[in-house]
Design an enzyme around this catalytic site. Structure first.
Site, PDB file in Angstrom:
ATOM      1  N   HIS A 180     -19.873  90.346-130.468  1.00  0.00           N
ATOM      2  CA  HIS A 180     -19.301  91.678-130.639  1.00  0.00           C
ATOM      3  C   HIS A 180     -19.953  92.672-129.680  1.00  0.00           C
ATOM      4  CE1 HIS A 180     -16.462  91.293-133.830  1.00  0.00           C
ATOM      5  NE2 HIS A 180     -17.335  90.888-134.741  1.00  0.00           N
ATOM      6  N   CYS A 254     -15.573  92.097-125.857  1.00  0.00           N
ATOM      7  CA  CYS A 254     -14.402  92.961-125.710  1.00  0.00           C
ATOM      8  C   CYS A 254     -14.705  94.159-124.819  1.00  0.00           C
ATOM      9  CB  CYS A 254     -13.929  93.459-127.075  1.00  0.00           C
ATOM     10  SG  CYS A 254     -13.355  92.157-128.162  1.00  0.00           S
ATOM     11  N   ARG A 263     -11.292  91.539-121.919  1.00  0.00           N
ATOM     12  CA  ARG A 263     -12.572  90.860-122.038  1.00  0.00           C
ATOM     13  C   ARG A 263     -13.462  91.160-120.838  1.00  0.00           C
ATOM     14  NH1 ARG A 263     -10.592  90.849-126.139  1.00  0.00           N
ATOM     15  NH2 ARG A 263     -10.184  89.126-127.601  1.00  0.00           N
TER      16      ARG A 263
END
Length: 276
Positions: A180, A254, A263
């Site tokens: 993340h 991300c 990405r």
């Protein structure tokens, strides 16, 4: 006539008063609803940006400590995985040396390298199992690495996820990871700050593998599976990536921040390996 008009005046005044009272009540109810909505939104933001980070970081830290205790108590002399022990890659030093002279993505693939001693071929890590530790000194990141890239089972715990069917640490091919960038521990929030030459270390029960950052891709499609292929190369930006087999590390997250539209990719190459 005058008396009749006097009798009508109170009726008009009372109606206006009731109208103003109703309007005031409506405004008050609307203001209360707006404040309540604002508080709920604020609490949701606090939960996402602060509480999930705190929970995930605490859990990830406990898992790292548990892995370290587990490895320390395993006893015996550790051995390099077969991929490293049987043939040291060209340009990679076994031991504490450096590079010798001369030498969310969806999909992807590559052979999973063996990770045992002698002729043993151990079972791959169990789904969602944390089995390695990732350390990025430049960013102060220490996070457990787990098998798979599911949100609930891996990423939302603050772990870094290993893309199934890509190489294992130190193995030939591409050891590809996801994490993340925002919320839930956000271990990869600042990987855009990594530069060529920065070290990324991966520790397992048996060995420590040091990769050196080589290049990156600031933005690509979430479906660009080429970046985690055995020989990583973007399917979108075909001029970015590699053309020859090697021992690669890929970090994906991300981008832009607080979105999952694209990405961000960072690539590294295996530089050294040593037993624990």
């Amino acid at each position: 006539m005058w008396e009749r008009e006097q009798r009508r005046i109170p009726v008009v005044v009372q109606g206006a008063s009731r109208g103003r009272a109703a309007a005031a009540r409506g405004l008050w109810v609307g203001a209360e609803a707006a404040v309540t909505f604002g508080v709920v939104v604020l609490l949701l933001v606090v939960h996402q940006l602060w509480w999930t980070n705190r929970q995930a970081r605490d859990g990830a830290e406990r898992k790292v400590q548990a892995l370290e205790r587990q490895w320390e108590g395993s006893g015996g002399e550790a051995a390099l995985p077969d991929a490293a022990a049987e043939k040291v890659p060209d340009g990679v030093a076994a031991g504490d040396g450096e590079v010798a002279e001369g030498g969310g993505i969806r999909g992807g693939g590559g052979d999973t390298s063996r990770a045992g001693a002698g002729d043993r071929t151990p079972s791959p890590p169990r789904w969602d199992q944390a089995y390695a530790i990732l350390r990025i000194p430049r960013l102060g990141v220490t996070a457990p690495v787990a098998q798979g890239v599911s949100k609930g089972g891996v990423l939302d715990k603050g772990y870094v996820g290993h893309y199934p069917q890509t190489a294992q640490p130190g193995g030939a091919g591409n050891f590809a990871l996801a994490g993340h960038r925002n919320t839930h521990g956000e271990p990869f929030r600042y990987i855009n700050r990594l530069r060529a030459g920065d070290e990324v270390r991966v520790e397992t029960r048996d060995a420590v593998f040091t990769y050196v950052v080589d290049k990156g891709l600031a933005q690509t499609s979430a479906r660009d599976s080429g970046v985690i292929a055995k020989v990583p190369r973007s399917n979108v930006r075909t001029d970015v990536g590699y053309t020859a087999p090697g021992y690669y590390l890929t970090l994906t997250t991300c981008t832009p921040e607080y979105t999952s539209k694209y990405r961000l990719v960072v690539w590294g190459k295996l530089a050294s390996m040593r037993p624990r």
